[in-house]
Design a protein around this motif. Structure first.
Motif, PDB file in Angstrom:
ATOM      1  N   ASP A  46      47.311  27.445  38.010  1.00  0.00           N
ATOM      2  CA  ASP A  46      47.481  28.554  39.546  1.00  0.00           C
ATOM      3  C   ASP A  46      46.353  29.408  38.720  1.00  0.00           C
ATOM      4  O   ASP A  46      47.142  30.554  38.824  1.00  0.00           O
ATOM      5  N   LEU A  47      45.284  29.318  39.063  1.00  0.00           N
ATOM      6  CA  LEU A  47      44.477  30.625  38.445  1.00  0.00           C
ATOM      7  C   LEU A  47      43.832  31.593  39.821  1.00  0.00           C
ATOM      8  O   LEU A  47      42.855  31.916  39.553  1.00  0.00           O
ATOM      9  N   GLY A  48      43.486  30.918  40.907  1.00  0.00           N
ATOM     10  CA  GLY A  48      42.250  31.042  41.765  1.00  0.00           C
ATOM     11  C   GLY A  48      43.344  32.214  42.421  1.00  0.00           C
ATOM     12  O   GLY A  48      44.376  32.255  42.498  1.00  0.00           O
ATOM     13  N   PRO A  49      41.917  33.084  42.754  1.00  0.00           N
ATOM     14  CA  PRO A  49      41.056  32.916  42.909  1.00  0.00           C
ATOM     15  C   PRO A  49      40.093  33.181  41.693  1.00  0.00           C
ATOM     16  O   PRO A  49      41.028  34.187  40.869  1.00  0.00           O
ATOM     17  N   ALA A  50      39.391  32.841  40.794  1.00  0.00           N
ATOM     18  CA  ALA A  50      38.959  33.470  39.043  1.00  0.00           C
ATOM     19  C   ALA A  50      37.667  33.745  38.995  1.00  0.00           C
ATOM     20  O   ALA A  50      36.548  33.773  40.780  1.00  0.00           O
ATOM     21  N   ILE A  51      37.213  34.548  38.385  1.00  0.00           N
ATOM     22  CA  ILE A  51      36.061  34.481  37.878  1.00  0.00           C
ATOM     23  C   ILE A  51      35.753  33.814  37.377  1.00  0.00           C
ATOM     24  O   ILE A  51      36.006  33.065  36.133  1.00  0.00           O
ATOM     25  N   LEU A  52      33.831  32.767  37.903  1.00  0.00           N
ATOM     26  CA  LEU A  52      33.630  31.673  37.309  1.00  0.00           C
ATOM     27  C   LEU A  52      32.471  32.358  36.683  1.00  0.00           C
ATOM     28  O   LEU A  52      31.604  33.105  37.008  1.00  0.00           O
ATOM     29  N   VAL A  53      32.519  31.860  35.606  1.00  0.00           N
ATOM     30  CA  VAL A  53      30.599  32.633  34.740  1.00  0.00           C
ATOM     31  C   VAL A  53      29.959  31.040  33.913  1.00  0.00           C
ATOM     32  O   VAL A  53      31.118  30.695  33.044  1.00  0.00           O
ATOM     33  N   GLY A  54      28.987  31.275  34.277  1.00  0.00           N
ATOM     34  CA  GLY A  54      28.208  29.560  34.197  1.00  0.00           C
ATOM     35  C   GLY A  54      26.676  29.598  33.562  1.00  0.00           C
ATOM     36  O   GLY A  54      26.489  31.039  34.075  1.00  0.00           O
ATOM     37  N   VAL A  73      37.327  30.441  44.275  1.00  0.00           N
ATOM     38  CA  VAL A  73      36.645  32.143  43.605  1.00  0.00           C
ATOM     39  C   VAL A  73      36.483  33.047  44.404  1.00  0.00           C
ATOM     40  O   VAL A  73      36.535  33.517  45.262  1.00  0.00           O
ATOM     41  N   ARG A  74      36.741  34.287  42.295  1.00  0.00           N
ATOM     42  CA  ARG A  74      36.404  35.433  43.107  1.00  0.00           C
ATOM     43  C   ARG A  74      35.132  36.061  42.934  1.00  0.00           C
ATOM     44  O   ARG A  74      34.503  37.131  43.977  1.00  0.00           O
ATOM     45  N   VAL A  75      34.461  35.662  41.841  1.00  0.00           N
ATOM     46  CA  VAL A  75      33.173  36.583  41.385  1.00  0.00           C
ATOM     47  C   VAL A  75      32.386  35.627  40.634  1.00  0.00           C
ATOM     48  O   VAL A  75      33.034  34.330  39.895  1.00  0.00           O
ATOM     49  N   LEU A  76      31.488  35.669  41.139  1.00  0.00           N
ATOM     50  CA  LEU A  76      30.740  34.248  40.516  1.00  0.00           C
ATOM     51  C   LEU A  76      29.384  34.888  39.688  1.00  0.00           C
ATOM     52  O   LEU A  76      29.054  36.077  39.733  1.00  0.00           O
ATOM     53  N   ALA A  77      28.977  35.085  37.976  1.00  0.00           N
ATOM     54  CA  ALA A  77      28.511  34.803  37.159  1.00  0.00           C
ATOM     55  C   ALA A  77      27.721  34.226  36.537  1.00  0.00           C
ATOM     56  O   ALA A  77      28.043  32.851  35.497  1.00  0.00           O
ATOM     57  N   VAL A  78      26.118  33.825  36.404  1.00  0.00           N
ATOM     58  CA  VAL A  78      25.242  32.758  36.214  1.00  0.00           C
ATOM     59  C   VAL A  78      24.335  33.305  35.109  1.00  0.00           C
ATOM     60  O   VAL A  78      23.434  34.208  35.818  1.00  0.00           O
TER      61      VAL A  78
END
Length: 243
Positions: A46-54, A73-78
């Motif tokens: 139950d974490l969405g929308p989440a900040i994804l870092v990859g 997804v709330r924010v995307l960092a790659v």
């Protein structure tokens, strides 16, 4: 691989660092797309929308998840990636890919790991110049993964298609972290050859690059107080993120 970063982010965020299927402590997979696993995990927790870092493959998974499950997804960092459909043009990267295929066919696991670790230093310096605090966990991670999962061959991934054609639909903020010692496939070497991470950040409506070529070392030292420890790099990324 992410232990130091997790400890830096955990006081401010809930941090989840999953092992992809076919990697680490996860099971050896049947055919699947990584983004489906991540979506199931986010919903289960139950974490969405989440900040994804990859990073690298994980960055491709983060982009795929944003395309396939945007509500999660709330924010995307790659970093070290554009999408899960890389276009390798740099001869240095092509050489590593060729060596992976050769060592895999020969069942030369040590050779495969040695080739993999070249990605830690990039094409502009030898591996011995990279902090051992970075190289050691990378080697341990790669050794565990190939030892536990290599017997069944490469993971039978189900690809997410047309990613480059669809990334302009990503409306979430996107941060592409780009190091100036990385391959030209990621940072570009001319106006005609835009790196994949740059292309991602410049194509989405709300993209930002951090670490422009020729400036990243100086800027990183300013942000990180001159330190090289992974925990301090993570703290610096928090400051970039907040700005």
């Amino acid at each position: 691989m992410w232990d130091e970063q997790v400890s830096a982010f955990a006081p401010r965020y809930r941090v989840i660092a999953p092992d992809a299927r076919g990697h680490g402590q996860s099971s050896t997979p049947t055919a699947f797309p990584h983004c489906d696993d991540l979506a199931v995990l986010l919903r289960h927790l139950d974490l969405g929308p989440a900040i994804l870092v990859g990073l690298s493959m994980g960055g491709g998974t983060a982009v795929d998840t944003t395309l396939e499950y945007p509500e999660l997804v709330r924010v995307l960092a790659v970093s070290g990636t554009g999408t899960s459909e890389p276009n390798f043009q740099d001869p240095w990267v092509q050489g590593i890919v060729t060596e992976w295929a050769r060592t895999q066919a020969a069942r030369d696991l040590d050779g495969w790991i040695d080739a993999f670790l070249l990605l830690a230093c990039g094409p502009h310096r030898p591996l011995v110049d990279v902090d051992s605090a970075i190289v050691r966990p990378l080697r341990e991670m790669a050794t565990h993964t190939v030892t536990e999962h290599a017997a069944s061959g490469p993971p039978p991934l189900v690809p997410v298609t047309d990613t480059w054609a669809r990334i302009q639909r990503i409306t979430q903020p996107v941060l592409a972290v780009i190091g100036d010692l990385d391959s030209d496939d990621h940072i570009g070497d001319s106006d005609d050859h835009i790196g994949m991470a740059e292309r991602l950040a410049r194509t989405v409506p709300n993209g930002r690059e951090h670490g422009a070529t020729g400036r990243v070392q100086r800027e990183s030292r300013r942000l990180l107080g001159g330190g090289t420890h992974p925990n301090r790099r993570a703290e610096g990324l928090v400051r970039v993120w907040r700005s």
